[in-house]
Scaffold this active site. Structure first.
Site, PDB file in Angstrom:
ATOM      1  CB  SER A  41      17.108  52.845  80.083  1.00  0.00           C
ATOM      2  OG  SER A  41      16.857  51.486  79.844  1.00  0.00           O
TER       3      SER A  41
ATOM      4  CG  ASP B  32      21.922  48.083  84.234  1.00  0.00           C
ATOM      5  OD1 ASP B  32      21.025  47.225  84.102  1.00  0.00           O
ATOM      6  OD2 ASP B  32      22.020  49.100  83.519  1.00  0.00           O
TER       7      ASP B  32
ATOM      8  CG  HIS C   7      18.765  50.338  84.285  1.00  0.00           C
ATOM      9  ND1 HIS C   7      19.587  49.968  83.256  1.00  0.00           N
ATOM     10  CD2 HIS C   7      17.647  50.816  83.709  1.00  0.00           C
ATOM     11  CE1 HIS C   7      18.977  50.195  82.107  1.00  0.00           C
ATOM     12  NE2 HIS C   7      17.800  50.723  82.354  1.00  0.00           N
TER      13      HIS C   7
END
Ligand SMILES: *[C@@H]1O[C@H](CO)[C@@H](O)[C@H](O)[C@H]1NC(C)=O
Ligand SMILES: *[C@@H]1O[C@H](CO)[C@@H](O)[C@H](O)[C@H]1NC(C)=O
Ligand SMILES: *[C@@H]1O[C@H](CO)[C@@H](O)[C@H](O)[C@H]1NC(C)=O
Ligand SMILES: *[C@@H]1O[C@H](CO)[C@@H](O)[C@H](O)[C@H]1NC(C)=O
Ligand SMILES: *[C@@H]1O[C@H](CO)[C@@H](O)[C@H](O)[C@H]1NC(C)=O
Length: 503
Positions: A180, A448, A472
């Site tokens: 991320s 995601d 994710h």
């Protein structure tokens, strides 16, 4: 004492957070409480029951760090937390980059990077990001003090840390990992400090800063469309539910009905436009979080909510025997309230803003919601507005709703012009999607929504791995028997690249 299990610790921490009398949305700007990267599941290791206790985890260590890397006259320092595990000594260092949440030492014993580290006999270091967790550079997060929170400062933190640790261990090779926002940091670190790192695994990394991230909900729509449990469309049902809410809002009776169906904490005041936007956005958040983490092998917030998947919510949305679409939408909300042990649905804008204005480290905002919001206002934008036509949540939380929050929480100066300039600065500084460094692998999951802002096609000098069906950061969590073949292959491919980089 000293035998509190990690699970108990997590439960205690979440009780503390739930009991605080503040309102920070469970899913704020794409960030769930705890940060983007959830902790790996504790007891879900490929059939193996692993009861982790506190003593299995490395203790915290602290590193002296400069407050302002861009002012050589400023000699103030602070203590940055890190965790060390795997080998005691090695010529190879693996570094997990911390992000917009507390660094969790579980990651020092579990996760795919630990498997790679064991193979290469590497030392594993996890460095917490400044201003998150216990890494407090300043006395509080007031506007004056939080000015030293930026990705640029964080990259310099990482550089001084890696530089020092390389010397300390006499290490010759360094591989960095991030998922991320830390995935973006991993890619950017390779641009800014290529001489300090031999390879970077950049997972689910948004590389394009963007004020109005309306593509987010487009991917949510596409991901909900993958539901094949019934012949009904999950998205059509969500649209119908949102239309029904719009029809009920203008009348007193309608608002009362909504209050009871969605277990709202307060009456709806039809004149408070921001409350209404926040209500729509909160209910959309029930689906955003589920899509973003669909079937990931994670257990953030003590395993809560991890078994709620796209299938779960879409099965409810398309089941006619549960009532009309509005009733089903309310049922999804009730399921979320129950799962996260929330008594009622918060949506009061002023209460949320008040909570996010709290500058104390001992506040719920300091868990990361305030800091992450600051970074979105001053660097990235990434507001998941309802401005696209291709999404099922109507157009009730437009971009202005998001940019206004920067002004309401921090400073009137943080208006839309300011944010647009900040975002342009970020893209100029890192090159956005025009990525020219090598020895990086970009890993993304098709489910995601964040893959929309990432690199999903291989570049001449750097490979991209795009995994159909995963969410994710899926590749970072420990493997399970249920992992789709493409995820298994992705983990193996990343391992091969690391092998090459270490040759
Ligand atoms: C879905 O539709 C197809 C063809 O229209 C039909 O054969 C099938 O039985 C339906 N399935 C369900 C679960 O309704
Ligand atoms: C999720 O797991 C919890 C605890 O095991 C269980 O009580 C709950 O019913 C499950 N929810 C769903 C939607 O499967
Ligand atoms: C729909 O909901 C009813 C009532 O809860 C349940 O009995 C039924 O199994 C559900 N149908 C599907 C397809 O999930
Ligand atoms: C934002 O504030 C600046 C001054 O700080 C001003 O010049 C600019 O016009 C404002 N932009 C908007 C969209 O209000
Ligand atoms: C990056 O590439 C895009 C086209 O893909 C271009 O529009 C943009 O100007 C480029 N940015 C920079 C900083 O070169």
């Amino acid at each position: 004492m000293g035998d509190l299990s990690l699970f108990q610790l997590i439960v205690l921490t979440s009780i503390f957070i739930v009991c605080a009398n503040a309102y920070i949305p469970r899913f704020l700007r794409g960030r769930p409480k705890g940060g983007f990267l959830g902790s790996p599941a504790l007891d879900n290791l490929d059939g193996e029951e692993l009861a982790l206790v506190e003593s299995d985890l490395p203790g915290a260590q602290f590193f002296n760090q400069k407050l302002d890397h861009f002012d050589t006259q400023d000699t103030r320092t602070w203590k940055q937390r890190f965790f060390q595990s795997c080998a005691i000594k090695s010529k190879v260092l693996f570094v997990m980059i911390g992000g917009e949440g507390t660094a969790n030492p579980i990651w020092n014993v579990k996760g795919t990077w630990i498997d790679y580290a064991k193979k290469h006999g590497a030392v594993c270091l996890q460095l917490e990001h400044r201003y998150y967790g216990q890494s407090h550079p300043t006395l509080d997060t007031s506007l004056e003090n939080i000015q030293y929170l930026s990705s640029e400062q964080a990259l310099y933190d990482l550089a001084t840390f890696i530089h020092t640790k390389k010397k300390e261990f006499g290490a010759e090779k360094v591989i960095i990992f991030g998922g991320s926002y830390p995935g973006s940091l991993a890619a950017w670190f390779r641009i800014k400090f290529p001489y300090l790192v031999d390879g970077a695994v950049s997972t689910s990394a948004p590389l394009l800063a963007q004020v109005n991230f309306k593509g987010y909900l487009e991917v949510v729509q596409n991901s909900l469309d993958t539901f094949k449990g019934t012949n009904e469309s999950c998205n059509d049902a969500i649209t119908a539910a949102n239309t029904a809410i719009e029809i009920l809002l203008p009348t007193h009776a309608g608002r009362n009905k909504l209050k009871s169906m969605f277990r709202l904490c307060n009456d709806i005041d039809v004149h408070e436009k921001k409350d209404i936007a926040n209500l729509f956005s909160t209910l959309a958040g029930n689906f955003e979080g589920v899509v973003q983490y669909n079937k990931d092998n994670r257990a953030f917030e003590g395993a809560k909510g991890t078994n709620i998947t796209i299938d779960t919510v879409c099965r409810i949305m398309t089941n006619k025997s549960l009532g009309d679409e509005l009733q089903r939408y309310a049922q999804v909300n009730t399921l979320m309230l129950k799962t996260y042990a929330e008594k009622c649905t918060e949506f009061k804008y002023s209460k949320m803003i008040d909570s996010l204005r709290d500058v104390a480290w001992m506040s719920e905002a300091a868990e990361g919601g305030r800091q992450w919001t600051y970074q979105t206002c001053t660097e990235f934008g990434w507001y998941q507005s309802s401005d696209s036509e291709a999404q099922p949540f109507k157009h009730s939380f437009p971009i202005d709703f998001w940019t206004q929050q920067c002004q309401d929480i921090f400073n009137v100066k943080f208006n839309s012009t300011f944010i647009a300039r900040a975002v342009a600065h970020t893209n100029d500084g890192y090159g956005a999607l025009n990525y020219t460094q090598d020895r990086v692998v970009f890993v993304n999951g098709a489910i995601d929504p964040w893959h929309y802002l990432g690199i999903t096609k291989s570049l001449p000098q750097a490979q991209a791995i795009y995994i159909p069906g995963t969410a994710h950061c899926a590749n970072m969590y420990p493997a399970t028997k249920e992992d789709p073949p493409a995820l298994v292959q992705a983990r193996a491919k990343i391992g091969q690249l690391i092998d090459q980089w270490l040759q």
